[in-house]
Design a protein around this motif. Structure first.
Motif, short mmCIF file in Angstrom:
data_model
loop_
_atom_site.label_atom_id
_atom_site.label_comp_id
_atom_site.label_asym_id
_atom_site.label_seq_id
_atom_site.Cartn_x
_atom_site.Cartn_y
_atom_site.Cartn_z
N SER A 158 0.84 -1.21 0.00
CA SER A 158 0.00 0.00 0.00
C SER A 158 0.87 1.25 0.00
N GLN A 159 2.03 1.17 -0.64
CA GLN A 159 2.95 2.30 -0.71
C GLN A 159 3.24 2.62 -2.17
N TRP A 160 3.47 3.90 -2.42
CA TRP A 160 3.77 4.36 -3.77
C TRP A 160 5.11 5.09 -3.72
N TRP A 161 6.00 4.72 -4.62
CA TRP A 161 7.34 5.30 -4.69
C TRP A 161 7.50 5.96 -6.06
N VAL A 162 7.89 7.22 -6.09
CA VAL A 162 8.06 7.95 -7.34
C VAL A 162 9.55 8.04 -7.63
N ILE A 163 9.94 7.58 -8.82
CA ILE A 163 11.35 7.63 -9.19
C ILE A 163 11.53 8.40 -10.50
N GLY A 164 12.63 9.04 -10.59
CA GLY A 164 13.01 9.82 -11.76
C GLY A 164 14.21 10.66 -11.37
N GLY A 165 14.96 11.11 -12.33
CA GLY A 165 16.10 11.96 -12.03
C GLY A 165 17.15 11.26 -11.20
N ALA A 166 17.36 11.74 -9.99
CA ALA A 166 18.45 11.25 -9.14
C ALA A 166 18.00 10.16 -8.16
N ARG A 167 16.89 9.50 -8.44
CA ARG A 167 16.39 8.46 -7.56
C ARG A 167 16.06 7.19 -8.35
N ALA A 168 16.44 6.05 -7.79
CA ALA A 168 16.05 4.74 -8.31
C ALA A 168 15.34 4.03 -7.17
N ILE A 169 14.92 2.81 -7.40
CA ILE A 169 14.25 2.05 -6.33
C ILE A 169 14.82 0.63 -6.31
N TRP A 170 14.94 0.10 -5.13
CA TRP A 170 15.31 -1.30 -4.92
C TRP A 170 14.06 -2.03 -4.47
N VAL A 171 13.68 -3.10 -5.18
CA VAL A 171 12.56 -3.95 -4.80
C VAL A 171 13.14 -5.34 -4.56
N PRO A 172 13.14 -5.80 -3.31
CA PRO A 172 13.73 -7.12 -3.01
C PRO A 172 12.98 -8.26 -3.71
N GLU A 173 13.65 -9.39 -3.77
CA GLU A 173 13.07 -10.59 -4.38
C GLU A 173 11.77 -10.97 -3.66
N GLY A 174 10.81 -11.48 -4.45
CA GLY A 174 9.55 -11.96 -3.90
C GLY A 174 8.54 -10.89 -3.54
N VAL A 175 8.86 -9.62 -3.72
CA VAL A 175 7.95 -8.53 -3.35
C VAL A 175 7.06 -8.18 -4.55
N HIS A 176 5.75 -8.22 -4.34
CA HIS A 176 4.79 -7.84 -5.39
C HIS A 176 4.89 -6.34 -5.64
#
Length: 179
Positions: A34-52
């Motif tokens: 139930s979380q939203w992460w916005v990426i662009g520019g100087a930000r990336a995201i790490w999503v661990p294995e098994g995470v929907h």
């Protein structure tokens, strides 16, 4: 590498390996639980294995997506997090995404991956973290705003659409999101 059109979506999925995702162009929203992460520019995201997770492009976007085995990087976080994108990290990720899937020990690709993982730097950037409200009225509003961020209805107009009064919606939104 994945190109997403404006409003393009990659449906909910999960992988056996973790992923580093970076928007090389445009802005991308990644939903995790139930979380939203916005990426662009100087930000990336790490999503661990098994995470929907699901991905939505707010603009025309180009997404770099590198899957990383936990065996290669046991030190990476167990939770989803934002990652700082320095110019070096950006170039290393771009090169790694374009490289071979199977990386031979000691090869150029292995060294690039090693350096990329050394440069991996989780960051706190709560201004880009968007919690999802649980109240159905607020969910209706947030869903419509995600679909059309240019929607400029007033809170009173949203109250008519979603149900409830403006004061209740204000109070609930602050309580559930802290925003």
């Amino acid at each position: 590498e994945l190109e997403l059109m404006l409003g393009g979506t990659v449906e909910r999925q999960r992988h056996s390996r973790g992923q580093i995702m970076m928007a090389a162009a445009g802005v991308v929203t990644v939903s995790v639980a139930s979380q939203w992460w916005v990426i662009g520019g100087a930000r990336a995201i790490w999503v661990p294995e098994g995470v929907h997770h699901a991905i939505t492009a707010s603009t025309a976007a180009e997404l770099r997506n590198l899957q990383v085995s936990r065996a290669l990087a046991p030190h990476l976080p167990a939770q989803t997090c934002l990652v700082a994108v320095s110019p070096l990290f950006r170039e290393l990720l771009t090169d790694a995404v374009g490289g071979p899937n199977a990386v031979a020990a000691g090869s150029r690709a292995a060294k690039i991956l090693d350096l990329l993982l050394m440069e991996f730097s989780p960051i706190e950037a709560l201004s880009l973290f968007l919690p999802e409200p649980t109240d159905i009225r607020l969910q209706r509003i947030c869903s419509k705003l995600r679909a059309d961020p240019a929607d400029d209805r007033t809170l009173a107009e949203w109250a008519d659409t979603a149900g409830g009064c403006t004061r209740t919606l204000e109070r609930l939104f602050h309580k559930e999101t802290g925003l």
